[in-house]
Design a protein around this motif. Structure first.
Motif, PDB file in Angstrom:
ATOM      1  N   ARG A 132       0.492   4.866   5.254  1.00 62.85           N
ATOM      2  CA  ARG A 132       0.081   3.713   6.064  1.00 62.85           C
ATOM      3  C   ARG A 132      -0.716   2.714   5.240  1.00 62.85           C
ATOM      4  O   ARG A 132      -0.450   1.503   5.265  1.00 62.85           O
ATOM      5  CB  ARG A 132      -0.767   4.166   7.254  1.00 62.85           C
ATOM      6  N   GLU A 133      -1.702   3.205   4.501  1.00 62.81           N
ATOM      7  CA  GLU A 133      -2.573   2.326   3.731  1.00 62.81           C
ATOM      8  C   GLU A 133      -1.840   1.660   2.566  1.00 62.81           C
ATOM      9  O   GLU A 133      -2.085   0.502   2.251  1.00 62.81           O
ATOM     10  CB  GLU A 133      -3.796   3.089   3.218  1.00 62.81           C
ATOM     11  N   PHE A 134      -0.930   2.392   1.927  1.00 66.27           N
ATOM     12  CA  PHE A 134      -0.165   1.822   0.826  1.00 66.27           C
ATOM     13  C   PHE A 134       0.657   0.646   1.336  1.00 66.27           C
ATOM     14  O   PHE A 134       0.660  -0.433   0.740  1.00 66.27           O
ATOM     15  CB  PHE A 134       0.748   2.886   0.199  1.00 66.27           C
ATOM     16  N   ARG A 135       1.340   0.835   2.459  1.00 66.00           N
ATOM     17  CA  ARG A 135       2.165  -0.244   3.023  1.00 66.00           C
ATOM     18  C   ARG A 135       1.312  -1.424   3.466  1.00 66.00           C
ATOM     19  O   ARG A 135       1.653  -2.579   3.227  1.00 66.00           O
ATOM     20  CB  ARG A 135       3.009   0.264   4.178  1.00 66.00           C
ATOM     21  N   ARG A 136       0.190  -1.140   4.086  1.00 66.73           N
ATOM     22  CA  ARG A 136      -0.695  -2.207   4.548  1.00 66.73           C
ATOM     23  C   ARG A 136      -1.248  -2.996   3.362  1.00 66.73           C
ATOM     24  O   ARG A 136      -1.320  -4.219   3.382  1.00 66.73           O
ATOM     25  CB  ARG A 136      -1.846  -1.618   5.372  1.00 66.73           C
ATOM     26  N   THR A 137      -1.587  -2.310   2.279  1.00 68.97           N
ATOM     27  CA  THR A 137      -2.208  -2.951   1.122  1.00 68.97           C
ATOM     28  C   THR A 137      -1.204  -3.689   0.241  1.00 68.97           C
ATOM     29  O   THR A 137      -1.447  -4.813  -0.188  1.00 68.97           O
ATOM     30  CB  THR A 137      -2.961  -1.904   0.280  1.00 68.97           C
ATOM     31  N   PHE A 138      -0.053  -3.062  -0.038  1.00 71.96           N
ATOM     32  CA  PHE A 138       0.897  -3.615  -1.000  1.00 71.96           C
ATOM     33  C   PHE A 138       2.148  -4.225  -0.376  1.00 71.96           C
ATOM     34  O   PHE A 138       2.983  -4.791  -1.074  1.00 71.96           O
ATOM     35  CB  PHE A 138       1.302  -2.552  -2.021  1.00 71.96           C
ATOM     36  N   GLY A 139       2.298  -4.110   0.942  1.00 75.71           N
ATOM     37  CA  GLY A 139       3.413  -4.757   1.621  1.00 75.71           C
ATOM     38  C   GLY A 139       4.731  -4.014   1.565  1.00 75.71           C
ATOM     39  O   GLY A 139       5.756  -4.527   2.023  1.00 75.71           O
ATOM     40  N   GLU A 140       4.755  -2.832   0.997  1.00 73.18           N
ATOM     41  CA  GLU A 140       5.955  -2.011   0.974  1.00 73.18           C
ATOM     42  C   GLU A 140       5.551  -0.550   0.921  1.00 73.18           C
ATOM     43  O   GLU A 140       4.429  -0.214   0.550  1.00 73.18           O
ATOM     44  CB  GLU A 140       6.871  -2.376  -0.194  1.00 73.18           C
ATOM     45  N   THR A 141       6.471   0.313   1.311  1.00 75.84           N
ATOM     46  CA  THR A 141       6.173   1.738   1.318  1.00 75.84           C
ATOM     47  C   THR A 141       6.110   2.257  -0.116  1.00 75.84           C
ATOM     48  O   THR A 141       6.652   1.626  -1.036  1.00 75.84           O
ATOM     49  CB  THR A 141       7.254   2.528   2.084  1.00 75.84           C
ATOM     50  N   PRO A 142       5.492   3.415  -0.328  1.00 74.70           N
ATOM     51  CA  PRO A 142       5.481   3.992  -1.675  1.00 74.70           C
ATOM     52  C   PRO A 142       6.902   4.203  -2.215  1.00 74.70           C
ATOM     53  O   PRO A 142       7.159   3.947  -3.391  1.00 74.70           O
ATOM     54  CB  PRO A 142       4.757   5.325  -1.499  1.00 74.70           C
ATOM     55  N   HIS A 143       7.814   4.624  -1.363  1.00 68.29           N
ATOM     56  CA  HIS A 143       9.200   4.829  -1.798  1.00 68.29           C
ATOM     57  C   HIS A 143       9.839   3.518  -2.235  1.00 68.29           C
ATOM     58  O   HIS A 143      10.511   3.456  -3.266  1.00 68.29           O
ATOM     59  CB  HIS A 143      10.026   5.485  -0.687  1.00 68.29           C
ATOM     60  N   GLN A 144       9.625   2.456  -1.470  1.00 65.19           N
ATOM     61  CA  GLN A 144      10.188   1.152  -1.845  1.00 65.19           C
ATOM     62  C   GLN A 144       9.613   0.669  -3.169  1.00 65.19           C
ATOM     63  O   GLN A 144      10.335   0.143  -4.014  1.00 65.19           O
ATOM     64  CB  GLN A 144       9.904   0.110  -0.753  1.00 65.19           C
ATOM     65  N   TYR A 145       8.315   0.858  -3.369  1.00 66.66           N
ATOM     66  CA  TYR A 145       7.673   0.438  -4.616  1.00 66.66           C
ATOM     67  C   TYR A 145       8.250   1.227  -5.796  1.00 66.66           C
ATOM     68  O   TYR A 145       8.568   0.654  -6.840  1.00 66.66           O
ATOM     69  CB  TYR A 145       6.161   0.616  -4.528  1.00 66.66           C
ATOM     70  N   LEU A 146       8.404   2.530  -5.634  1.00 68.54           N
ATOM     71  CA  LEU A 146       8.974   3.373  -6.683  1.00 68.54           C
ATOM     72  C   LEU A 146      10.401   2.948  -7.000  1.00 68.54           C
ATOM     73  O   LEU A 146      10.774   2.806  -8.168  1.00 68.54           O
ATOM     74  CB  LEU A 146       8.931   4.842  -6.261  1.00 68.54           C
ATOM     75  N   LEU A 147      11.202   2.703  -5.981  1.00 66.98           N
ATOM     76  CA  LEU A 147      12.582   2.278  -6.196  1.00 66.98           C
ATOM     77  C   LEU A 147      12.630   0.931  -6.918  1.00 66.98           C
ATOM     78  O   LEU A 147      13.434   0.725  -7.827  1.00 66.98           O
ATOM     79  CB  LEU A 147      13.336   2.193  -4.869  1.00 66.98           C
ATOM     80  N   THR A 148      11.741   0.013  -6.554  1.00 65.79           N
ATOM     81  CA  THR A 148      11.680  -1.286  -7.223  1.00 65.79           C
ATOM     82  C   THR A 148      11.366  -1.122  -8.703  1.00 65.79           C
ATOM     83  O   THR A 148      11.998  -1.754  -9.554  1.00 65.79           O
ATOM     84  CB  THR A 148      10.621  -2.191  -6.557  1.00 65.79           C
ATOM     85  N   ARG A 149      10.399  -0.276  -9.046  1.00 72.42           N
ATOM     86  CA  ARG A 149      10.070  -0.038 -10.457  1.00 72.42           C
ATOM     87  C   ARG A 149      11.284   0.520 -11.206  1.00 72.42           C
ATOM     88  O   ARG A 149      11.580   0.117 -12.320  1.00 72.42           O
ATOM     89  CB  ARG A 149       8.923   0.971 -10.606  1.00 72.42           C
ATOM     90  N   ARG A 150      11.963   1.471 -10.581  1.00 76.95           N
ATOM     91  CA  ARG A 150      13.131   2.080 -11.225  1.00 76.95           C
ATOM     92  C   ARG A 150      14.254   1.060 -11.428  1.00 76.95           C
ATOM     93  O   ARG A 150      14.884   1.032 -12.482  1.00 76.95           O
ATOM     94  CB  ARG A 150      13.624   3.256 -10.386  1.00 76.95           C
ATOM     95  N   LEU A 151      14.485   0.224 -10.440  1.00 78.96           N
ATOM     96  CA  LEU A 151      15.543  -0.783 -10.566  1.00 78.96           C
ATOM     97  C   LEU A 151      15.191  -1.841 -11.604  1.00 78.96           C
ATOM     98  O   LEU A 151      16.063  -2.311 -12.337  1.00 78.96           O
ATOM     99  CB  LEU A 151      15.832  -1.421  -9.204  1.00 78.96           C
ATOM    100  N   GLU A 152      13.924  -2.220 -11.693  1.00 81.16           N
ATOM    101  CA  GLU A 152      13.509  -3.175 -12.725  1.00 81.16           C
ATOM    102  C   GLU A 152      13.743  -2.609 -14.116  1.00 81.16           C
ATOM    103  O   GLU A 152      14.232  -3.295 -15.009  1.00 81.16           O
ATOM    104  CB  GLU A 152      12.022  -3.533 -12.563  1.00 81.16           C
ATOM    105  N   ARG A 153      13.405  -1.348 -14.297  1.00 77.76           N
ATOM    106  CA  ARG A 153      13.624  -0.712 -15.603  1.00 77.76           C
ATOM    107  C   ARG A 153      15.119  -0.585 -15.885  1.00 77.76           C
ATOM    108  O   ARG A 153      15.561  -0.800 -17.016  1.00 77.76           O
ATOM    109  CB  ARG A 153      12.945   0.662 -15.636  1.00 77.76           C
ATOM    110  N   ALA A 154      15.897  -0.254 -14.873  1.00 76.28           N
ATOM    111  CA  ALA A 154      17.349  -0.153 -15.051  1.00 76.28           C
ATOM    112  C   ALA A 154      17.933  -1.502 -15.447  1.00 76.28           C
ATOM    113  O   ALA A 154      18.789  -1.577 -16.331  1.00 76.28           O
ATOM    114  CB  ALA A 154      18.006   0.352 -13.764  1.00 76.28           C
ATOM    115  N   ALA A 155      17.465  -2.582 -14.824  1.00 71.19           N
ATOM    116  CA  ALA A 155      17.958  -3.924 -15.163  1.00 71.19           C
ATOM    117  C   ALA A 155      17.644  -4.245 -16.624  1.00 71.19           C
ATOM    118  O   ALA A 155      18.493  -4.790 -17.343  1.00 71.19           O
ATOM    119  CB  ALA A 155      17.333  -4.964 -14.237  1.00 71.19           C
ATOM    120  N   ALA A 156      16.453  -3.890 -17.081  1.00 67.48           N
ATOM    121  CA  ALA A 156      16.097  -4.130 -18.487  1.00 67.48           C
ATOM    122  C   ALA A 156      16.991  -3.323 -19.414  1.00 67.48           C
ATOM    123  O   ALA A 156      17.449  -3.828 -20.445  1.00 67.48           O
ATOM    124  CB  ALA A 156      14.630  -3.782 -18.722  1.00 67.48           C
TER     125      ALA A 156
END
Length: 144
Positions: free
Chosen positions: A43-67
């Motif tokens: 709850r707090e992660f989503r409230r603070t960062f605007g996305e769930t921990p899973h979404q944030y992790l997936l975003t990091r992985r996709l950014e690295r994959a794009a690089a």
């Protein structure tokens, strides 16, 4: 003992994701890093960062994959596994949602990595050295 704001704990979990995105991370491990219960952490992660921990992790992985797609000639499956994902199909779908094209099409939009000139590290370091450097080699090279 002073109370540490939960934002600091959340940043600790976010840093864990950034540093260990390749590893299998779940909410339990991240909540433990943040020293919070799983439900409160999510709850707090989503409230603070605007996305769930899973979404944030997936975003990091996709950014690295794009690089990796832009800068290497490794296969899409190899890149998928290297960034911590286990299903090429799910990777392709998630990548398409995030970047608007398949990983193969994304790679095709950039020049092949093999065609780029490789610059030796010693050359890159020499040209990257600040001009105000006081290294001994610089002062010797400046003498006639």
């Amino acid at each position: 003992m002073a109370h540490v704001p939960s934002v600091r704990h959340l940043l600790r979990a976010k840093d864990t994701i950034d540093a260990r995105y390749r590893e299998p991370l779940d909410v339990a491990a991240l909540a433990k890093a943040a020293r919070l219960s799983e439900a409160h952490f999510s709850r707090e992660f989503r409230r603070t960062f605007g996305e769930t921990p899973h979404q944030y992790l997936l975003t990091r992985r996709l950014e690295r994959a794009a690089a990796l797609l832009r800068n290497t000639d490794r296969s899409v499956a190899e890149i998928c596994m290297d960034v911590g994902l286990r299903s090429v199909g799910s990777f392709t779908t998630s990548f398409g949602r995030a970047y608007g094209m398949s990983p193969t099409a994304y790679r095709a939009a950039y020049p092949p990595a093999a065609t780029r000139i490789q610059v030796p590290t010693c050359v890159a370091q020499a040209y990257g050295r600040p001009q105000s450097s006081r290294f001994r080699e610089d002062s010797l090279a400046a003498r006639p």
